[in-house]
Design an enzyme around this catalytic site. Structure first.
Site, PDB file in Angstrom:
ATOM      1  N   GLY A   1       0.855  -1.183   0.000  1.00 43.73           N
ATOM      2  CA  GLY A   1       0.000   0.000   0.000  1.00 43.73           C
ATOM      3  C   GLY A   1       0.889   1.229   0.000  1.00 43.73           C
ATOM      4  O   GLY A   1       1.028   1.941  -0.996  1.00 43.73           O
TER       5      GLY A   1
ATOM      6  N   CYS B   1      -9.029  21.394  18.238  1.00 36.75           N
ATOM      7  CA  CYS B   1      -8.955  21.615  19.688  1.00 36.75           C
ATOM      8  C   CYS B   1      -8.405  20.389  20.393  1.00 36.75           C
ATOM      9  O   CYS B   1      -9.126  19.697  21.132  1.00 36.75           O
ATOM     10  CB  CYS B   1     -10.332  21.968  20.224  1.00 36.75           C
ATOM     11  SG  CYS B   1     -10.974  23.426  19.422  1.00 36.75           S
ATOM     12  N   GLU B   2      -7.169  20.087  20.132  1.00 38.99           N
ATOM     13  CA  GLU B   2      -6.465  18.959  20.749  1.00 38.99           C
ATOM     14  C   GLU B   2      -5.001  19.349  20.851  1.00 38.99           C
ATOM     15  O   GLU B   2      -4.426  19.854  19.867  1.00 38.99           O
ATOM     16  CB  GLU B   2      -6.544  17.694  19.866  1.00 38.99           C
ATOM     17  CG  GLU B   2      -7.911  17.100  19.690  1.00 38.99           C
ATOM     18  CD  GLU B   2      -8.342  16.206  20.845  1.00 38.99           C
ATOM     19  OE1 GLU B   2      -7.506  15.874  21.706  1.00 38.99           O
ATOM     20  OE2 GLU B   2      -9.537  15.862  20.863  1.00 38.99           O
TER      21      GLU B   2
END
Ligand code: LLP
Length: 412
Positions: A270, A338-339
């Site tokens: 992949g 918001c992290e």
């Protein structure tokens, strides 16, 4: 020898013949951009190194229909991990017999769909799943071709979150469990036990563990003449920065292929096909100097590309415009989410940038858009493909809208 698709020309970063600033201006940011030429080069390079092997592109790395179509036309099969991925692969024109269906927890509904579609292989890692497929196949009057996934008890040299071949991992079956199934194959008359599957992890840093795993799979297969195919999974690594020393594709082929003489070989790459063919373009919104840190706040967030937040993964980040007079500075590049973990790069050297300047986050083609979410009600980014001729480009997925955010919800 390996022609990088993303290069500066006249101080502007290009994807093959296209200035990325033109795409950012017309489509907006954040936007993923893929070089189809590079995708094809990567695929052909793997196919040439693993002569005679069947290459099944692992659609989980990037399932955009345009990419699946391109790779199908180029001759790739598909490695799918859900009925949804099979649906995508078929829609893109993949032949059912060139699809392998893997996964530790396939539901009866998914198995039914796969049987109905006559897909080529079921990679199975549960005895109960074998019974289920056998029963369904019996009712449908079909036969199902099975590759049992072997857990060789080998610990891959990679990030622990993407290692799968060690004891204690949820993946695969022990040697004893595989022998128990193969020794009683007659009890499951609608199954053809024709393969073994082994995949010990992704972004493998050396070939040692893979060689051990493949050798163990081959030794196990030798006791069972019905096993004619060995599927060695994915995991071919891609450098995420210039100084990352990793074995190349040819090295993996040279170390592994000789072990498998006499067997049909399946490979499920992949990342090695799509990672370095893609970038995520983002624009600087603000700067902020605080607590001794120079923050560069950009309009892409961990919802668009979550690898740095999830695996502490490194991605090189470079400006779309090269300015000779821009001083280098150490910055932290963060998104709007918001992290606290919404950080693309910490303590990173970057030429000075100002609001409205655009940046490219490199090697973002694999496990980027597929892992994107709408967290913080952020529409997912657009995707653009630059044609193999390097001179035209298309939007292959439009940017989501606010309407898309609420499209599946029902109000009271
Ligand atoms: N085959 C199997 C059975 C797999 O589990 C995987 C990846 C592949 C093939 C493809 O592996 P590749 O050639 O891409 O290494 N989200 C993570 C990677 C998760 C890989 C999951 N399985 C990341 O961003 O690094």
């Amino acid at each position: 020898m390996h022609n990088q698709p993303f290069r500066y020309s006249d101080g502007r970063l290009h994807c093959d013949g296209i200035a990325l600033s033109a795409i950012a201006a017309q489509v907006g940011t954040p936007v993923y951009v893929y070089s189809l030429r590079r995708v094809l080069d990567n695929f052909h390079r793997i196919a040439a190194a693993f002569t005679g092997a069947h290459i099944h592109y692992s659609a989980k790395a990037n399932g955009n229909l345009a990419l699946l179509q391109l790779l199908t036309y180029a001759g790739a099969g598909m490695d799918c991990v859900s009925a949804g991925e099979i649906y995508r692969a078929l829609l893109a024109g993949a032949a059912p017999e060139n699809i392998v269906f893997a996964g530790v927890g396939k539901t009866p509904h998914e198995l039914y769909y796969a049987l109905e579609q006559n897909i080529g292989w079921f990679n199975v890692e549960n005895a109960r799943e074998c019974e289920l497929i056998d029963r369904m196949a019996g009712v449908a009057g079909k036969r199902a071709r099975i590759a049992l996934r072997f857990n060789p008890g080998v610990t891959a040299n990679t990030h622990p979150h993407i290692a799968t071949g060690h004891g204690g991992a949820k993946f695969g079956l022990t040697e004893a469990a595989i022998r128990a199934l193969l020794d009683h194959a007659a009890d499951l008359p609608n199954l053809d036990f024709a393969g073994l599957h082994v995949h010990i992890g992704s972004q493998l840093h050396d070939t040692t563990a893979t060689v051990a795993a493949v050798r163990a799979a081959r030794d196990l297969a030798q006791a069972y003449p019905s096993i004619t195919t060995i599927d060695i999974g994915g995991g071919l690594p891609v450098p995420y920065s210039a100084d990352e020393a990793l074995p190349d594709i040819e090295q993996f082929a040279a170390d592994i292929l000789p072990l498998l003489a006499g067997y049909e070989v399946i490979l499920e790459p992949g990342r090695a096909i799509i990672a370095d063919a893609g970038v995520l373009l983002t624009r600087v919104i603000y700067r902020k100097a605080q607590g001794g840190v120079e923050f560069v706040i950009v309009d892409a967030g961990m919802n668009d590309l979550m690898r740095p937040a999830l695996y502490d993964a490194h991605h090189d980040i470079i400006p779309l415009h090269q300015r000779a007079d821009a001083p280098l500075e150490r910055v932290q590049i963060v998104g709007p989410v918001c992290e606290t973990t919404d950080v693309f790069a910490r303590d990173r050297e970057l030429p000075h940038v100002e609001p409205d300047d655009a940046l490219a986050i490199l090697t973002a083609g694999a496990y980027g858009m597929v892992m994107a979410s709408q967290y913080n009600a952020r529409p997912r980014p657009a995707e653009v493909a630059v044609a193999p001729n390097g001179e035209s480009w298309y939007v292959v997925r439009r940017r989501e809208t606010w309407q898309d955010l609420v499209a599946h919800e029902l109000s009271l």
